[in-house]
Design an enzyme around this catalytic site. Structure first.
Site, PDB file in Angstrom:
ATOM      1  N   GLY A  19      -0.598   8.244  -9.105  1.00  0.00           N
ATOM      2  CA  GLY A  19      -0.159   8.093  -7.715  1.00  0.00           C
ATOM      3  C   GLY A  19       1.351   8.193  -7.659  1.00  0.00           C
ATOM      4  N   GLY A  20       1.813   9.130  -6.878  1.00  0.00           N
ATOM      5  CA  GLY A  20       3.267   9.360  -6.790  1.00  0.00           C
ATOM      6  C   GLY A  20       3.776   9.213  -5.372  1.00  0.00           C
ATOM      7  N   GLY A  21       3.210   8.252  -4.643  1.00  0.00           N
ATOM      8  CA  GLY A  21       3.634   8.014  -3.261  1.00  0.00           C
ATOM      9  C   GLY A  21       4.846   7.101  -3.229  1.00  0.00           C
ATOM     10  N   ARG A  68       6.626 -13.445  -1.738  1.00  0.00           N
ATOM     11  CA  ARG A  68       6.782 -13.593  -0.285  1.00  0.00           C
ATOM     12  C   ARG A  68       6.834 -15.075   0.085  1.00  0.00           C
ATOM     13  NH1 ARG A  68       2.515  -8.639   0.850  1.00  0.00           N
ATOM     14  NH2 ARG A  68       4.101  -7.054   1.232  1.00  0.00           N
ATOM     15  N   HIS A  92      -6.752 -10.782  -2.570  1.00  0.00           N
ATOM     16  CA  HIS A  92      -5.549 -10.239  -1.925  1.00  0.00           C
ATOM     17  C   HIS A  92      -5.910  -9.833  -0.497  1.00  0.00           C
ATOM     18  CE1 HIS A  92      -1.697  -8.411  -1.526  1.00  0.00           C
ATOM     19  NE2 HIS A  92      -2.127  -7.176  -1.500  1.00  0.00           N
ATOM     20  N   ARG A 131     -13.283   0.656   8.088  1.00  0.00           N
ATOM     21  CA  ARG A 131     -12.965   0.015   6.805  1.00  0.00           C
ATOM     22  C   ARG A 131     -13.895   0.561   5.706  1.00  0.00           C
ATOM     23  NH1 ARG A 131     -15.180  -3.714   4.232  1.00  0.00           N
ATOM     24  NH2 ARG A 131     -14.044  -4.934   2.709  1.00  0.00           N
ATOM     25  N   ASP A 154      -0.356  13.086  -9.692  1.00  0.00           N
ATOM     26  CA  ASP A 154      -0.734  12.983  -8.274  1.00  0.00           C
ATOM     27  C   ASP A 154      -1.135  14.377  -7.814  1.00  0.00           C
ATOM     28  OD1 ASP A 154      -0.702  12.797  -5.380  1.00  0.00           O
ATOM     29  OD2 ASP A 154       0.508  10.986  -5.588  1.00  0.00           O
ATOM     30  N   ILE A 180      -2.559  -1.389  -8.661  1.00  0.00           N
ATOM     31  CA  ILE A 180      -1.919  -1.902  -7.446  1.00  0.00           C
ATOM     32  C   ILE A 180      -2.676  -1.468  -6.197  1.00  0.00           C
ATOM     33  CG2 ILE A 180       0.240  -1.922  -6.119  1.00  0.00           C
ATOM     34  CD1 ILE A 180       1.785  -1.141  -8.549  1.00  0.00           C
TER      35      ILE A 180
HETATM   36  N1  APR Z   1      -5.311  10.659  -8.137  1.00  0.00           N
HETATM   37  C1  APR Z   1      -4.007  10.344  -8.155  1.00  0.00           C
HETATM   38  N2  APR Z   1      -3.292  10.110  -7.038  1.00  0.00           N
HETATM   39  C2  APR Z   1      -3.928  10.211  -5.869  1.00  0.00           C
HETATM   40  C3  APR Z   1      -5.289  10.540  -5.765  1.00  0.00           C
HETATM   41  C4  APR Z   1      -5.995  10.765  -6.965  1.00  0.00           C
HETATM   42  N3  APR Z   1      -7.292  11.056  -6.976  1.00  0.00           N
HETATM   43  N4  APR Z   1      -5.637  10.551  -4.450  1.00  0.00           N
HETATM   44  C5  APR Z   1      -4.526  10.236  -3.752  1.00  0.00           C
HETATM   45  N5  APR Z   1      -3.500  10.036  -4.604  1.00  0.00           N
HETATM   46  C6  APR Z   1      -2.099   9.746  -4.288  1.00  0.00           C
HETATM   47  C7  APR Z   1      -1.672  10.292  -2.938  1.00  0.00           C
HETATM   48  O1  APR Z   1      -1.478  11.703  -3.013  1.00  0.00           O
HETATM   49  C8  APR Z   1      -0.384   9.508  -2.688  1.00  0.00           C
HETATM   50  O2  APR Z   1       0.764  10.219  -3.102  1.00  0.00           O
HETATM   51  O3  APR Z   1      -1.838   8.357  -4.193  1.00  0.00           O
HETATM   52  C9  APR Z   1      -0.569   8.250  -3.543  1.00  0.00           C
HETATM   53  C10 APR Z   1      -0.528   6.974  -2.728  1.00  0.00           C
HETATM   54  O4  APR Z   1       0.750   6.847  -2.241  1.00  0.00           O
HETATM   55  P1  APR Z   1       1.101   6.289  -0.773  1.00  0.00           P
HETATM   56  O5  APR Z   1       0.084   6.763   0.200  1.00  0.00           O
HETATM   57  O6  APR Z   1       2.541   6.583  -0.538  1.00  0.00           O
HETATM   58  O7  APR Z   1       0.863   4.723  -0.927  1.00  0.00           O
HETATM   59  P2  APR Z   1       1.845   3.630  -1.557  1.00  0.00           P
HETATM   60  O8  APR Z   1       2.679   3.025  -0.495  1.00  0.00           O
HETATM   61  O9  APR Z   1       2.490   4.164  -2.773  1.00  0.00           O
HETATM   62  O10 APR Z   1       0.760   2.536  -1.949  1.00  0.00           O
HETATM   63  C11 APR Z   1      -0.215   2.821  -2.939  1.00  0.00           C
HETATM   64  O11 APR Z   1      -0.793   0.528  -3.291  1.00  0.00           O
HETATM   65  O12 APR Z   1      -0.129  -1.383  -2.119  1.00  0.00           O
HETATM   66  C12 APR Z   1      -1.109  -0.423  -2.285  1.00  0.00           C
HETATM   67  O13 APR Z   1      -2.089  -0.312  -0.100  1.00  0.00           O
HETATM   68  C13 APR Z   1      -1.311   0.379  -1.025  1.00  0.00           C
HETATM   69  O14 APR Z   1      -3.344   1.366  -1.807  1.00  0.00           O
HETATM   70  C14 APR Z   1      -1.969   1.596  -1.573  1.00  0.00           C
HETATM   71  C15 APR Z   1      -1.297   1.781  -2.933  1.00  0.00           C
END
Ligand code: APR
Length: 336
Positions: A9-11, A174, A198, A111, A34, A141
């Site tokens: 995950g690279g968000g 928090r 959580h 949901r 990602d 996470i």
């Molecule tokens: N494999 C890898 N990455 C994936 C996949 C997958 N199959 N599907 C989606 N992703 C990536 C998305 O492309 C996105 O870049 O996961 C990333 C999630 O990043 P964000 O949407 O920016 O979320 P973020 O704020 O980083 O939070 C991630 O942590 O706190 C929790 O609720 C939050 O579930 C969320 C997670």
């Protein structure tokens, strides 16, 4: 220092993790996987071809790599659209998921729909870990936290110590922040645990909350503490409401790094983590937020702390909510 950390995950959170790992020099290498941006089969072919060439993970990794000479960090970092970038990682931090956002027609997924989507994502994540780094310690996470950690366990069945979730450190942070603000003292003076699931039923444990080693009641009255505990339970939503996009990302990333550093430096630090319970707190087979000693093997030992009768009742109630979600997950996983 580890040899390699893998980020799935690279968000928003993944981006902070990558920066911090490189800045703090926590591993010699860090790989980020990602699949984004996802190719949309309904888009015109030229747009699909462009999307296929783009990569959030590769882009973020290259950006940070190009900054390493400036911050004098020799940590190598790179990304991939598949899971190959996590190959050989000793520690995985998973943030993969799809957030709850409006569809193009303005409606929101339910949901249950969202949980189904994120269980599919987690299924893929598990396959990636299985293929490229089956022995890694996994710190997850992604939300819904308790359900995703439970799913990773169902799919990978790692040793109890090697899989845990991040929530308690964030929620406790928090709680501590709000107490420090109200008591007008340094955040360094406040310590506290938030346990359970959580969600809205999480349990800020007042009997664990101390200011400079002194019980918090010496500093704040009942009404103030009750308001702080209620705000703690809803703190994630408060940030979401203010941001207007996504959810909290800096504090969750730092909380996960607190856990990662305890593993990397074998600190044996007591941290509230989402860990598998096998009889502790009277719970069996669920991942729930509890204090644990975190060291080189991950969760070294779950600590059973003494709770007041009211705290124990609140904890049991929170566990009930986790159990309900995991029962739901069992049904959904059977259909995946
Ligand atoms: N494999 C890898 N990455 C994936 C996949 C997958 N199959 N599907 C989606 N992703 C990536 C998305 O492309 C996105 O870049 O996961 C990333 C999630 O990043 P964000 O949407 O920016 O979320 P973020 O704020 O980083 O939070 C991630 O942590 O706190 C929790 O609720 C939050 O579930 C969320 C997670």
């Amino acid at each position: 220092m580890l040899n390699k950390i893998g980020l799935i995950g690279g968000g928003y959170i993944g981006g902070v993790l990558l920066q911090e790992i490189v800045k703090r020099r926590l591993a010699r290498e860090v790989g980020m996987s990602d699949p984004a941006p996802f190719v949309n089969p309904n888009d015109p072919p030229e747009q699909q071809a462009t999307q296929a060439k783009q990569s959030v993970a590769k882009g973020k990794a290259l950006d940070i790599a190009e900054g390493t000479p400036t911050i004098r960090s020799d940590v190598r970092c790179y990304g991939s659209k598949d899971y190959s970038a996590i190959e050989g990682a000793e520690l995985i931090i998973n943030t993969a998921g799809v957030p709850r956002k409006a569809r193009p027609d303005g409606t929101f997924p339910t949901r249950e729909e969202l949980l189904t989507i994120n269980l599919k994502v987690t299924n893929d994540v598990a396959k990636g870990i299985q293929k490229y780094c089956p022995d890694a310690i996994i710190l997850s996470i992604a939300n819904p936290l308790d359900a995703i950690v439970y799913t990773l366990n169902k799919r990978l069945n790692p040793a109890k110590s090697r899989l845990f979730g991040m929530a308690g450190q964030l929620d406790s942070g928090r709680y501590c922040y709000f107490v420090a603000e109200a008591a007008k003292v340094s955040v360094e003076n406040v310590s506290a645990m938030v346990l359970g699931g959580h969600g809205d039923d999480m349990v800020p444990v007042r009997s664990s909350c101390q200011v400079g080693g002194i019980p918090v009641e010496k500093f704040l009255d009942e009404a103030t503490l009750a308001a702080i505990e209620s705000r703690t339970r809803k703190a994630g939503g408060e940030v979401v409401g203010l941001l207007g996009f996504g959810s909290a990302f800096a504090s969750p990333a730092w909380a996960a790094l607190e856990m990662a550093e305890a593993v990397i430096f074998d600190k044996r630090k007591i941290i509230p983590v989402c860990a598998l319970l096998e009889g502790e707190y009277g719970v069996n087979g669920l991942y729930v937020g509890v204090p644990a000693i975190v060291g080189k093997n991950g969760v070294e030992e779950v600590i059973e702390m003494d709770l007041t009768a009211a705290e124990k009742a609140a904890f049991d109630h929170s566990v009930g909510a986790v159990r309900k979600t995991c029962d739901e997950v069992d049904g959904m996983l059977a259909k995946l």
